[in-house]
Scaffold this motif. Structure first.
Motif, mmCIF file in Angstrom:
data_model
loop_
_atom_site.group_PDB
_atom_site.id
_atom_site.type_symbol
_atom_site.label_atom_id
_atom_site.label_comp_id
_atom_site.label_asym_id
_atom_site.label_seq_id
_atom_site.Cartn_x
_atom_site.Cartn_y
_atom_site.Cartn_z
ATOM 1 N N ALA A 128 3.562 5.188 7.773
ATOM 2 C CA ALA A 128 2.889 4.197 6.926
ATOM 3 C C ALA A 128 1.463 4.646 6.627
ATOM 4 N N PRO A 129 1.002 4.362 5.393
ATOM 5 C CA PRO A 129 1.675 3.679 4.284
ATOM 6 C C PRO A 129 2.811 4.524 3.706
ATOM 7 N N HIS B 158 -8.156 7.332 7.141
ATOM 8 C CA HIS B 158 -7.287 7.166 8.306
ATOM 9 C C HIS B 158 -5.828 7.023 7.874
ATOM 10 N N GLU B 159 -5.595 6.246 6.812
ATOM 11 C CA GLU B 159 -4.219 6.040 6.364
ATOM 12 C C GLU B 159 -3.594 7.342 5.873
ATOM 13 N N ILE B 160 -4.357 8.127 5.127
ATOM 14 C CA ILE B 160 -3.833 9.401 4.624
ATOM 15 C C ILE B 160 -3.519 10.334 5.787
ATOM 16 N N LYS B 161 -4.456 10.429 6.725
ATOM 17 C CA LYS B 161 -4.209 11.281 7.889
ATOM 18 C C LYS B 161 -2.992 10.797 8.670
ATOM 19 N N ASN B 162 -2.884 9.497 8.829
ATOM 20 C CA ASN B 162 -1.798 8.956 9.643
ATOM 21 C C ASN B 162 -0.439 9.253 9.044
ATOM 22 N N VAL B 163 -0.292 9.054 7.732
ATOM 23 C CA VAL B 163 1.028 9.242 7.140
ATOM 24 C C VAL B 163 1.440 10.708 7.181
ATOM 25 N N ARG C 24 0.846 -1.199 0.000
ATOM 26 C CA ARG C 24 0.000 0.000 0.000
ATOM 27 C C ARG C 24 0.880 1.247 0.000
ATOM 28 N N HIS C 25 0.336 2.297 -0.583
ATOM 29 C CA HIS C 25 1.043 3.570 -0.582
ATOM 30 C C HIS C 25 0.032 4.693 -0.753
ATOM 31 N N VAL C 26 0.455 5.887 -0.426
ATOM 32 C CA VAL C 26 -0.333 7.100 -0.653
ATOM 33 C C VAL C 26 0.428 7.934 -1.672
ATOM 34 N N THR C 27 -0.193 8.190 -2.823
ATOM 35 C CA THR C 27 0.470 8.938 -3.896
ATOM 36 C C THR C 27 0.131 10.414 -3.785
ATOM 37 N N LEU C 28 1.165 11.221 -3.617
ATOM 38 C CA LEU C 28 1.015 12.674 -3.533
ATOM 39 C C LEU C 28 1.271 13.276 -4.910
#
Length: 726
Positions: A401-402, A621-626, A373-377
């Motif tokens: 993470a991610p 949640h994942e976006i906020k966390n990273v 998993r990843h978050v693409t900026l």
């Protein structure tokens, strides 16, 4: 005697020649340092000493440690001091640098050593697997910290857990929650005090969902709990609240007094070191116990071409010269060397140097869940993408993470389209694009770039000439108005403010005698209309900041009012003062009657991290966390820390790359509701998100008469619809 003099002379000549290959003036070696954020500035104090005493060295100030490492790789500086984590973060960039020295402050091979200590009551009769020894026991966790190892970083903590706990990869849960779930399922109870994630609202939700990980704590499962931290985990073990803990060997030795014969310390008889192979060793009389992880010392890194010169220069830093008040003492202070640097013979490539530390490189090469998993900026320039890639590597070192991935599109419009098509997950954009993002592309802000200083926020203020006899907003009727851009933050704010007393047709047709709205030429409008809304704009024959151009239009008499931010006005005022001019003295803000206190027509946060509105809660949640983790690690929360990376700092000498330099922190909407300035009136974001913003748009259906008083009609902005894949 003559031979000895000749030998000394030759050695001195060799040293001078080696120094002469540096990248500074006259061949000086250039040292890159990062100033701390506190009041004490070692660069300001010690760099002049290097210059004054002809040391053959000179200072260069870097934004952060990775900035210094990039400068060394590019050859613009020659050496600097770095943490072992810096070398991990930079390995992907294939930097041609060498480790010349270690910066030790004790006579031992590694700065820190992590061991596991258990209560002997859980040990079986014979050595067994770690799973058999530890499953369903109670863990005393020291907590995760944001620094290198005190307490454990997320990465190192996750690595130690991975040696015992089977990974959880539930696709319905965030990566962070998967890790928490795996630990909760393996251990019967635990005290994992402190924040599990930076967002305290989400942190409370996770602790409520996995209460067993707080069940062994004494009270609050927070940073205030007696069992939080290195000594707290040892107290948890000694009190019988838990069965096993990871910690630094130094802390274990000090806590039990293993280097003394004093009876003041607690007995270690009931405890043992647990090894990675399932065996155990006594705490007493065991100077070299089995370790789980070694962390190397900080190091001196030099570019390959000047490594020999740097090694020769630092060889003069004997212990007696570290505090002599001369240039060698200044150099030691700049390197934060407590003892003479230990040479690495021969100088080694960074990863080769780190390879000797047990577990250290392994911790940074753990395999993740599949598929990854990843978050693409989405970034709007190649420079921004470059910063994103360095931020990604720095974040990976500390377990954000991610993983962050980076993409580049042409301008903000390109990123808006990329998010709508799901080619990217998030983009960081200013308030000018908020209306389009929310209404046209169905996006919403996930996080906000915030600052507590009103003058540095996004604001819209009416600025007029003091001599123009304009004293209230109603006096602007019939005057000439200059906007930074058509349909931007200022345009939307002014139209919304005026629409409280006037309809759009009246505002566009009758309120202003002329309007300068650059950027209107990008819309599908006739040349006549474009000329009409740009002919009075300030022209200087070249590129100019949009807000500054609007202000200059008033200064030069082309317009009567400019709608710009306090920030731009204050910057322009400072420039005028520094240049000895006084043009700005005649420009004053026009405060609306219903907001005399703040004087603006509208305000918004500095920037916004946008994501598609209809993403799942888990993905949100994942976006906020990273991003909150990156803010915690590399933001402005540590006033005395020299950061590995500066998320809100300059990048390659450019300001406001991806994030704004004035940003204090990243905040969720829930946190904004608790902030003191939530009561400030005329918030732009709320009006857009609540769909209460009145926005007047120009249409091509207007009379060909040359005056603005010809017929104008309100149109709804074009809705852009994309067919989205999965």
């Amino acid at each position: 005697m003559e031979s000895l003099k000749l030998l000394i002379l030759c050695s001195f000549v060799k040293f001078v020649l080696l120094q002469g290959v540096g990248s500074g003036s006259n061949g000086n070696l250039r040292l890159c340092i990062v100033e701390g954020r506190g009041a004490y500035k070692r660069g300001a104090k010690f760099c002049p000493v290097l210059d004054a005493e002809n040391s053959g060295m000179e200072c260069v100030l870097g934004t952060d440690r990775l900035d210094c490492l990039r400068r060394i790789s590019k050859g613009t500086v020659d050496f600097g001091a770095f943490s072992p984590e810096d070398l991990i973060a930079a390995q992907w960039a294939d930097l041609d640098v060498l480790v010349t020295h270690e910066l030790r402050h004790r006579q031992r091979d590694y700065e820190r050593t992590v061991v596991a200590v258990v209560n002997r009551k859980i040990l079986p009769d014979h050595p067994w697997s770690l799973d058999a020894v530890l499953r369903n026991t109670t863990l005393c966790h020291p907590g995760n910290g944001i620094n290198d190892l005190r307490p454990l970083s997320d990465t190192l903590s996750g690595y130690l857990e991975s040696l015992v706990v089977t990974r959880s990869c539930d696709p319905q849960l965030s990566l962070t929650e998967n890790r928490i779930k795996a630990v909760a399922n393996f251990f019967g109870k635990a005290c994992k005090a402190g924040y599990w994630v930076p967002d305290f609202i989400r942190d409370a939700e996770l602790k409520e969902k996995y209460p067993s990980l707080c069940a062994a704590c004494e009270s609050s499962c927070s940073l205030k709990d007696r069992y939080w931290g290195a000594s707290g985990a040892l107290s948890c073990l000694l009190d019988g609240a838990g069965d096993v803990m990871w910690g630094e060997l130094d802390d274990v030795i000090a806590y039990f007094g293993l280097n003394t014969n004093s009876s003041m310390y607690p007995s270690s008889d009931n405890f043992a070191y647990l090894c990675r192979d399932g065996t155990w060793q006594p705490l007493k009389d065991n100077p070299n116990p089995c370790v789980w992880l070694n962390r190397p010392w900080p190091v001196i890194i030099a570019k390959r071409k000047t490594a020999a010169a740097v090694a020769a220069a630092l060889s003069t830093l004997s212990s007696g010269a570290l505090f002599d008040g001369r240039w060698r003492g200044a150099l030691a202070a700049l390197l934060e060397a407590r003892e003479a640097p230990a040479p690495r013979r021969p100088p080694a490539a960074p990863l080769d140097h780190l390879a000797a530390a047990a577990g250290f490189r392994e911790a940074y090469s753990q395999s993740g869940c599949r598929p990854p998993r990843h978050v693409t900026l989405c970034t709007t320039s190649l420079l921004a993408r470059n910063k994103c890639e360095w931020l990604s590597e720095a974040g990976a070192v500390y377990g954000a993470a991610p993983a962050l991935q980076c993409a580049a599109r042409r301008g903000a419009a390109g990123c808006l389209q990329a998010l709508a098509r799901r080619d990217a997950d998030v983009a960081v954009l200013p308030a000018d694009y908020m209306l389009r993002a929310v209404r046209e592309f169905d996006l919403s802000p996930v996080l906000y770039e915030v600052t507590p200083i009103v003058e540095k926020m996004n604001t819209v203020v009416a600025y007029v000439k003091k001599s123009a006899n304009i004293n209230k907003m109603a006096d602007l009727r019939g005057r000439r108005a200059a906007f930074p851009r058509y349909d931007g933050f200022a345009w939307q704010s002014v139209m919304d403010y005026l629409s409280k007393k006037h309809n759009c047709d009246d505002i566009l047709n009758n309120y202003f005698s002329e309007i300068c709205a650059p950027g209107i030429e990008k819309y599908n409008l006739s040349e006549t209309i474009v000329n009409r809304f740009t002919k009075s704009c300030y022209q200087n024959g070249g590129e100019v900041d949009e807000e500054k151009a609007a202000l200059m239009s008033v200064v030069d008499g082309h317009s009567d009012v400019a709608f710009i931010s306090m920030k731009t006005f204050n910057l322009f005022k400072a420039e005028q003062i520094s240049s000895g001019e006084s043009i700005i003295d005649d420009i004053v803000p026009l405060c609306p009657d219903d907001n005399v206190k703040y004087c603006y027509l509208s305000w918004a946060n500095i920037g916004h991290i946008y994501a598609p509105k209809n993403i799942s809660d888990m993905r949100r949640h994942e976006i906020k966390n990273v991003f909150t983790k990156l803010d915690q690690l590399f933001g402005k929360h540590q006033p005395f820390h020299n950061p590995m990376f500066s998320i809100f700092g300059p990048f390659n000498h450019q300001l406001d790359v991806i994030f704004h330099n004035n940003t204090k922190s990243l905040a969720s909407e829930e946190l904004l509701e608790m902030h003191p300035y939530v009561t400030m009136p005329f918030n732009f974001e709320r009006r857009i998100l609540n769909n209460t913003l009145n926005n007047c748009q120009i249409t091509d259906q207007m009379n060909s008469a040359p005056k603005l008083t010809s017929s104008l009609f309100l149109i709804v902005p074009t809705l852009v619809v994309f067919v989205l894949g999965k």
